[in-house]
Design an enzyme around this catalytic site. Sequence first.
Site, PDB file in Angstrom:
ATOM      1  CB  CYS A  34      -5.032  -0.339   2.548  1.00 52.33           C
ATOM      2  SG  CYS A  34      -3.827  -0.696   3.856  1.00 52.33           S
ATOM      3  CB  CYS A  59      -0.896  -0.003   1.235  1.00 56.21           C
ATOM      4  SG  CYS A  59      -1.865   1.509   1.412  1.00 56.21           S
ATOM      5  CB  CYS A  95      -9.720  -4.541 -11.437  1.00 54.36           C
ATOM      6  SG  CYS A  95      -9.320  -3.601 -12.900  1.00 54.36           S
ATOM      7  CB  CYS A 131      -3.875   3.503   5.774  1.00 58.93           C
ATOM      8  SG  CYS A 131      -3.657   3.222   4.001  1.00 58.93           S
ATOM      9  CB  CYS A 143      -0.109   2.333   5.736  1.00 58.42           C
ATOM     10  SG  CYS A 143      -0.926   0.803   5.199  1.00 58.42           S
TER      11      CYS A 143
END
Length: 151
Positions: A117, A69, A140, A120, A72
């Site tokens: 995510c 991510c 996707c 975060c 984070c």
Amino acid sequence: MKRREFLAGTIAGLVVTAPSAHAFEITRNDAEWRAMLTALEYKVMREEGTERAGSSPLDKLYEAGTYHCRGCDLPLYSSDTKYDSGTGWPSFWEPLPGAVETKPDRKFFIRRTEVHCRRCGSHLGHVFNDGPKPTGKRHCLNGVSLVFRPA
């Protein structure tokens, strides 16, 4: 203003906000997010936008490694589950265990499943039921939401 964190309304021209029920492990205020992200990254990750198809160099990257991510640095997807979906966005048939969460997305009068995510809350993309075996899923994703770390 981020939809996932606030429900907004107006009363006599004043913006009234109420926090959402879901709190993420890593939180930043709007100024902090804007300082660490480009305009496109902010639009996608914090406002649930979408990057232009075919614009991410991660779409055609097939090296061994892990996709993290951008918000984070949580590991999200292994290159072992990446495949070429032909859509123009990086696609995976499965996330790493406990890495992402989903929620219904009913924007644009269609029903989709948004993926973000779990740590975060950054918007990653959408999950569809037209992927390959063994899961039949296609995660996707927007490449700007991801950082690739080679193995």
